[in-house]
Motif scaffolding. Structure first.
Motif, short mmCIF file in Angstrom:
data_model
loop_
_atom_site.label_atom_id
_atom_site.label_comp_id
_atom_site.label_asym_id
_atom_site.label_seq_id
_atom_site.Cartn_x
_atom_site.Cartn_y
_atom_site.Cartn_z
N SER A 1 14.10 0.37 2.84
CA SER A 1 14.58 -0.29 4.06
C SER A 1 16.09 -0.30 4.10
N THR A 2 16.62 -0.13 5.30
CA THR A 2 18.05 -0.30 5.54
C THR A 2 18.18 -1.19 6.77
N ALA A 3 19.40 -1.47 7.17
CA ALA A 3 19.61 -2.28 8.37
C ALA A 3 19.09 -1.57 9.61
N LEU A 4 19.07 -0.23 9.61
CA LEU A 4 18.66 0.53 10.78
C LEU A 4 17.20 0.98 10.78
N PHE A 5 16.63 1.18 9.61
CA PHE A 5 15.29 1.77 9.57
C PHE A 5 14.53 1.43 8.30
N ASP A 6 13.21 1.71 8.34
CA ASP A 6 12.33 1.66 7.17
C ASP A 6 11.65 3.02 7.08
N VAL A 7 11.44 3.51 5.87
CA VAL A 7 10.61 4.70 5.65
C VAL A 7 9.58 4.34 4.60
N ARG A 8 8.41 4.98 4.69
CA ARG A 8 7.30 4.64 3.80
C ARG A 8 6.46 5.86 3.49
N ILE A 9 6.07 5.97 2.23
CA ILE A 9 5.06 6.95 1.82
C ILE A 9 3.93 6.13 1.23
N ALA A 10 2.74 6.27 1.78
CA ALA A 10 1.59 5.48 1.34
C ALA A 10 1.10 5.94 -0.02
N TYR A 11 0.57 4.98 -0.79
CA TYR A 11 -0.10 5.31 -2.04
C TYR A 11 -1.50 5.76 -1.68
N GLY B 1 0.79 -1.22 0.00
CA GLY B 1 0.00 0.00 0.00
C GLY B 1 0.82 1.27 0.00
N GLY B 2 2.11 1.14 -0.28
CA GLY B 2 2.96 2.31 -0.33
C GLY B 2 4.35 1.96 -0.80
N ALA B 3 5.17 2.98 -0.95
CA ALA B 3 6.56 2.78 -1.37
C ALA B 3 7.43 2.77 -0.11
N VAL B 4 8.24 1.74 0.04
CA VAL B 4 9.05 1.55 1.24
C VAL B 4 10.53 1.49 0.87
N ARG C 1 9.29 -8.73 -10.82
CA ARG C 1 8.42 -9.17 -9.72
C ARG C 1 8.06 -7.99 -8.83
N LYS C 2 9.06 -7.15 -8.50
CA LYS C 2 8.82 -5.99 -7.65
C LYS C 2 7.88 -4.99 -8.32
N LEU C 3 8.08 -4.74 -9.60
CA LEU C 3 7.23 -3.79 -10.32
C LEU C 3 5.79 -4.29 -10.39
N ARG C 4 5.61 -5.58 -10.67
CA ARG C 4 4.25 -6.14 -10.72
C ARG C 4 3.58 -6.04 -9.35
N SER C 5 4.35 -6.30 -8.30
CA SER C 5 3.82 -6.20 -6.94
C SER C 5 3.40 -4.76 -6.64
N ARG C 6 4.25 -3.79 -7.03
CA ARG C 6 3.93 -2.38 -6.82
C ARG C 6 2.66 -1.98 -7.57
N LEU C 7 2.52 -2.49 -8.82
CA LEU C 7 1.33 -2.18 -9.61
C LEU C 7 0.08 -2.75 -8.94
N GLU C 8 0.16 -3.96 -8.42
CA GLU C 8 -0.98 -4.57 -7.71
C GLU C 8 -1.34 -3.77 -6.47
N GLU C 9 -0.33 -3.34 -5.71
CA GLU C 9 -0.57 -2.53 -4.51
C GLU C 9 -1.26 -1.22 -4.87
N LEU C 10 -0.81 -0.64 -5.97
CA LEU C 10 -1.38 0.62 -6.43
C LEU C 10 -2.84 0.44 -6.80
N LYS C 11 -3.14 -0.64 -7.52
CA LYS C 11 -4.54 -0.91 -7.90
C LYS C 11 -5.40 -1.12 -6.67
N ALA C 12 -4.85 -1.83 -5.68
CA ALA C 12 -5.61 -2.11 -4.44
C ALA C 12 -5.85 -0.83 -3.66
N ALA C 13 -4.91 0.10 -3.71
CA ALA C 13 -5.05 1.35 -2.94
C ALA C 13 -6.00 2.33 -3.62
N ALA C 14 -6.19 2.17 -4.93
CA ALA C 14 -7.01 3.13 -5.68
C ALA C 14 -8.48 3.02 -5.42
#
Length: 172
Positions: A88-98, A83-86, A159-172
């Motif tokens: 990640s590093t060893a120390l943290f995760d950041v995310r902006i939701a779609y 549901g967003g773009a994430v 695989r990552k791009l297809r997953s992102r597209l599916e997340e985007l469709k689900a969020a819309a």
């Protein structure tokens, strides 16, 4: 010449962390092509390390300004990976939701579809080449291994791009 007593390893480490968070958030924004560069968006930050969270909270004003954020939620809980773009590093995760008001969902979906189409063609070309027995028998082994490695990387990106597209469709 800088005096040794002026050096502060902890301050340098904290500055580096803040800089890394800002770069990660800016990279997410850059990937969201439908997002107006001036539009402020909400973001989430997560780290299990209390010291890291404190550093980000104490630097939040600068992060908000430099990453063009309306808010930055800081927590120890793991962020949702969908549901967003994430980033990640060893120390943290950041995310902006779609969310529709954050990005132009149609423009982002079109961009992802175009990237997917290009990668599918590139993978198909490599599979055709790798499936050709004449090519395999004549090409040096390092060339064949290189093509196989590139194809594997492209399949993972696909695989990552297809997953992102599916997340985007689900969020819309």
């Amino acid at each position: 010449m800088a005096r040794t007593e002026w050096k502060n390893a902890q301050a340098l480490e904290e500055f580096s962390l803040v800089q890394e968070v800002i770069v990660a958030l800016r990279n997410i924004r850059a990937e969201m092509r439908g997002l107006d560069a001036k539009k402020k968006v909400a973001a989430e930050f997560s780290s299990s390390d209390e010291r890291v969270r404190r550093t980000i909270e104490s630097s939040s004003e600068g992060i908000l300004r430099l990453a063009a954020l309306s808010e930055l939620r800081v927590s120890a809980e793991r962020l949702p990976q969908s549901g967003g773009a994430v980033r990640s590093t060893a120390l943290f995760d950041v995310r902006i939701a779609y969310v529709a008001e954050t990005i132009d969902v149609e423009a982002e979906a079109a961009r992802l579809r175009k990237q997917i189409e290009g990668l599918e063609k590139a993978v198909a070309a490599k599979e055709k080449q790798l499936g050709n027995e004449t090519f395999r028998s004549r090409a040096p082994e390092d060339i064949v291994r290189g093509l196989e490695a590139t194809r594997a990387e492209q399949l993972e990106e696909l695989r990552k791009l297809r997953s992102r597209l599916e997340e985007l469709k689900a969020a819309a």
